[in-house]
Design a protein around this motif. Structure first.
Motif, PDB file in Angstrom:
ATOM      1  N   UNK A  19       0.846  -1.195   0.000  1.00 23.00           N
ATOM      2  CA  UNK A  19       0.000   0.000   0.000  1.00 23.00           C
ATOM      3  C   UNK A  19       0.883   1.247   0.000  1.00 23.00           C
ATOM      4  N   UNK A  20       1.897   1.260   0.848  1.00 23.63           N
ATOM      5  CA  UNK A  20       2.807   2.411   0.896  1.00 23.63           C
ATOM      6  C   UNK A  20       3.575   2.558  -0.417  1.00 23.63           C
ATOM      7  N   UNK A  21       3.979   1.433  -1.000  1.00 23.96           N
ATOM      8  CA  UNK A  21       4.703   1.504  -2.275  1.00 23.96           C
ATOM      9  C   UNK A  21       3.831   2.126  -3.368  1.00 23.96           C
ATOM     10  N   UNK A  22       2.538   1.808  -3.336  1.00 27.14           N
ATOM     11  CA  UNK A  22       1.602   2.377  -4.321  1.00 27.14           C
ATOM     12  C   UNK A  22       1.319   3.839  -3.984  1.00 27.14           C
ATOM     13  N   UNK A  23       1.048   4.108  -2.717  1.00 23.10           N
ATOM     14  CA  UNK A  23       0.696   5.456  -2.293  1.00 23.10           C
ATOM     15  C   UNK A  23       1.818   6.443  -2.585  1.00 23.10           C
ATOM     16  N   UNK A  24       3.059   6.027  -2.369  1.00 21.75           N
ATOM     17  CA  UNK A  24       4.177   6.951  -2.518  1.00 21.75           C
ATOM     18  C   UNK A  24       4.864   6.831  -3.869  1.00 21.75           C
ATOM     19  N   UNK A  25       4.179   6.167  -4.818  1.00 23.72           N
ATOM     20  CA  UNK A  25       4.628   6.198  -6.201  1.00 23.72           C
ATOM     21  C   UNK A  25       5.804   5.303  -6.534  1.00 23.72           C
ATOM     22  N   UNK A  26       6.155   4.375  -5.641  1.00 25.65           N
ATOM     23  CA  UNK A  26       7.233   3.436  -5.978  1.00 25.65           C
ATOM     24  C   UNK A  26       6.734   2.375  -6.952  1.00 25.65           C
TER      25      UNK A  26
END
Length: 232
Positions: A19-26
């Motif tokens: 989720x964080x990888x998607x949210x922060x554009x990684x």
């Protein structure tokens, strides 16, 4: 601790990391996310990877297609419009139903989350920005004293994480969000719930427009030749 509890904890950890990888554009819209990458990259069993992907699909962050696997969901302009229609209805109606205007403890909690958000913005800690922003809005709508409103808004917000998140990388959006949070608190203190409802709707538009501009292509031009503004 049971094996089932341990498995749930591992699934939740994988969901949070992806989720964080998607949210922060990684991981960007349309980019594939495979079970093999999760298994080998995060050192978890295949059923954990599969359950994590199913949860992310439920949250609207990825889509899975037969013979193609999973990829970060790219919302069309029409899908963004429909999602935001639901969010706007929920936020407007919740704002109009704030019941805790005279609850000093609640106002204090809201001011604390606003300060936490500003501190995170100042240090450019995007994970902290995301978490503090979520805490501010959760606290705001807890003012309805209606847990079902809070749950519905949390779910609709989660569906748009991968829409809203791309604005987090831009200082202008972050500074604007800080200013709007402060204005919402002042409006609450003044007791003007109609103005608060309008602020809540306006607050969600910049990130929406940014996503549409970056990923949805040019704004369609109707037959009369006048471009339609989907951002308000």
């Amino acid at each position: 601790m049971s094996e089932k509890t341990t498995s749930h904890g591992k699934v939740a950890a994988v969901v949070r990391e992806l989720e964080h990888a998607i949210i922060f554009g990684r991981i960007l819209p349309r980019q594939r996310v495979t079970e093999d990458e999760i298994v080998h990259g995060m050192h978890v069993k295949r059923h954990v990877a599969r359950d994590a992907l199913m949860e992310l699909e439920r949250l609207g962050m990825i889509m899975r297609e037969p013979y193609k696997g999973a990829s970060v969901r790219l919302y069309t302009r029409d899908e963004v419009r429909d999602l935001y229609e639901v969010r706007e209805v929920l936020h407007r109606e919740a704002a109009l139903r704030i019941r805790r205007l005279h609850d000093a403890d609640w106002i204090q909690d809201l001011e604390r989350t606003q300060k936490d958000h500003e501190a995170a913005v100042a240090t450019r800690d995007l994970v902290a920005v995301f978490n503090a922003n979520k805490a501010f809005h959760d606290t705001l709508f807890q003012g309805t004293a209606n847990g079902y409103f809070v749950q519905a808004i949390e779910y609709s917000n989660a569906l748009t994480h991968c829409v809203r998140s791309h604005a987090l990388k831009h200082q202008l959006f972050l500074d604007q969000a800080c200013a709007e949070h402060r204005a919402m608190i002042e409006t609450l203190k003044a007791g003007d719930l109609t103005a608060l409802a309008r602020q809540c709707i306006d607050h969600m538009q910049p990130a929406r427009r940014h996503y549409e501009e970056q990923f949805c292509g040019p704004t369609p031009v109707p037959a009369d030749g006048l471009a339609t503004d989907h951002g308000t």
